[in-house]
Write an enzyme that holds these catalytic residues in place. Sequence first.
Site, PDB file in Angstrom:
ATOM      1  N   CYS A  23       0.811  -1.217   0.000  1.00 47.39           N
ATOM      2  CA  CYS A  23       0.000   0.000   0.000  1.00 47.39           C
ATOM      3  C   CYS A  23       0.842   1.265   0.000  1.00 47.39           C
ATOM      4  CB  CYS A  23      -0.948  -0.020   1.200  1.00 47.39           C
ATOM      5  SG  CYS A  23      -2.252  -1.252   1.055  1.00 47.39           S
ATOM      6  N   LYS A  26       0.618   3.561  -3.123  1.00 46.66           N
ATOM      7  CA  LYS A  26      -0.465   4.503  -3.402  1.00 46.66           C
ATOM      8  C   LYS A  26       0.079   5.876  -3.785  1.00 46.66           C
ATOM      9  CE  LYS A  26      -4.191   2.934  -0.292  1.00 46.66           C
ATOM     10  NZ  LYS A  26      -5.016   3.321   0.873  1.00 46.66           N
ATOM     11  N   THR A  58     -16.162  11.168   1.394  1.00 48.53           N
ATOM     12  CA  THR A  58     -15.698  11.018   2.778  1.00 48.53           C
ATOM     13  C   THR A  58     -14.424  10.178   2.876  1.00 48.53           C
ATOM     14  OG1 THR A  58     -17.270   9.175   3.007  1.00 48.53           O
ATOM     15  CG2 THR A  58     -17.965  11.326   3.830  1.00 48.53           C
ATOM     16  N   ASP A  60     -13.934   7.147   2.365  1.00 50.90           N
ATOM     17  CA  ASP A  60     -14.177   5.866   3.030  1.00 50.90           C
ATOM     18  C   ASP A  60     -13.461   4.746   2.288  1.00 50.90           C
ATOM     19  OD1 ASP A  60     -16.035   5.434   5.437  1.00 50.90           O
ATOM     20  OD2 ASP A  60     -17.005   7.100   4.398  1.00 50.90           O
ATOM     21  N   ASP A  61     -13.493   3.560   2.885  1.00 51.53           N
ATOM     22  CA  ASP A  61     -12.747   2.424   2.355  1.00 51.53           C
ATOM     23  C   ASP A  61     -13.433   1.767   1.159  1.00 51.53           C
ATOM     24  OD1 ASP A  61     -10.557   2.247   4.410  1.00 51.53           O
ATOM     25  OD2 ASP A  61     -12.310   2.124   5.715  1.00 51.53           O
ATOM     26  N   ASP A  78      -8.762  -3.145  -4.860  1.00 52.09           N
ATOM     27  CA  ASP A  78      -7.449  -2.861  -4.276  1.00 52.09           C
ATOM     28  C   ASP A  78      -6.417  -3.815  -4.872  1.00 52.09           C
ATOM     29  OD1 ASP A  78      -5.321  -2.075  -2.525  1.00 52.09           O
ATOM     30  OD2 ASP A  78      -6.828  -1.478  -1.060  1.00 52.09           O
ATOM     31  N   ASP A 101     -11.401  -3.871   3.072  1.00 52.26           N
ATOM     32  CA  ASP A 101     -12.208  -2.676   2.794  1.00 52.26           C
ATOM     33  C   ASP A 101     -13.686  -2.926   3.059  1.00 52.26           C
ATOM     34  OD1 ASP A 101     -10.023  -1.172   2.057  1.00 52.26           O
ATOM     35  OD2 ASP A 101     -10.272  -1.534  -0.091  1.00 52.26           O
ATOM     36  N   GLY A 149     -11.887 -12.855 -13.212  1.00 54.60           N
ATOM     37  CA  GLY A 149     -10.846 -11.857 -13.097  1.00 54.60           C
ATOM     38  C   GLY A 149     -10.315 -11.403 -14.433  1.00 54.60           C
ATOM     39  N   ASP A 237      -9.935   1.010   7.858  1.00 52.80           N
ATOM     40  CA  ASP A 237      -8.746   0.159   7.967  1.00 52.80           C
ATOM     41  C   ASP A 237      -7.518   0.993   7.642  1.00 52.80           C
ATOM     42  OD1 ASP A 237      -9.144   0.219   5.184  1.00 52.80           O
ATOM     43  OD2 ASP A 237      -8.450  -1.825   4.900  1.00 52.80           O
TER      44      ASP A 237
END
Length: 358
Positions: A23, A26, A58, A60-61, A78, A101, A149, A237
Amino acid sequence: MTPIPPPASPSVRLTAMASCGGCAAKLSQKLLAEVLGALSPDMADRKPDPNVLVNGDTFDDAGVYQLRGDLALVQTVDFFTPIVDDPYEFGQIAAANALSDVYAMGGRPITALNLLGVPGDKLNPRDIAGILRGGAEKVREAGCALVGGHTIKSSEPIYGLSVTGIVHPRHILTNAAACPGDLLVLTKPLGTGIITTGIQRGLAPASIADAAIRQMIRLNTIGAELAERQLTRCATDITGFGLTGHLGNILRASSVAAEITAAAVPVIGAQVMDLIAKKCIPGGTMANLHSADAFVDWGTTPDDLRIVLADAQTSGPLLLCVNPRDLEHVLQCLDQDQALSKAVIGKIVSGEPAIRVR
């Protein structure tokens, strides 16, 4: 077709193929804010969909879309580059991180899609299958269906999931629901960004590397359980923006402030500080630290603890905002879940969105 057996060991070091890992890959919060700000004029005239209960406003996740009075979809995606060398462990960590998430929103994952990019000329089929096998195991552990996928050629390996979950609209956990007086509870210790940088540089002792990997493959299912018991309404998270960055998102969305006791924040092990002394600090962590200076009053907090609080986590803990009257029940749930931490690290207070570290 004959299944490809798992390899005894990976054919290459995955971390050697990544310019940045986990992460920490990012975009920085500062750059992301600039990008989204540039989009705002284009979106201003669009009529909002009343069924969208949570969107990017906001930070958010995940997004939440209401289907009917008692049911809403939780949607997230993600993916990232390797932070460990073993393909199977990389797949597990990336999948656990994506599934988190949904749990952070109070939801239960129901379907997932693989997202995979690999340099096919550098990874053999067994290693590629190892990544997917690790992800599939975590999806199965979550009681979620892996339904397909997409793959592409990529100069660096990337893997993750697009996940859809479900949640009752009354049980949504959101950044925008923190209240003054809420206690801040952390469900895992910090330090994975520092440790995985140490792994990439060959400086992390095996004991701390193993501890970080075991932590990162743990699912954050406790988020859904606490939401369904209505023991919290606000959670996130802690991933690439670090504790300071993700808590900052809560404060801005809820128009409140926070106080943190630095000594109360759990760390995976004392060796984390040794790795900091050896400059095993992700670029994403340094970017977080720079961003945090704008809204964090560090006081006399030592530099190494500042780095821990801003460390870019991968598949990190949940940060829960808990009404003091519910704290005992929440801690009991964390005990039953065998959570790696149940540390009370601070509280929400009234004021302009900012963090004061004591």
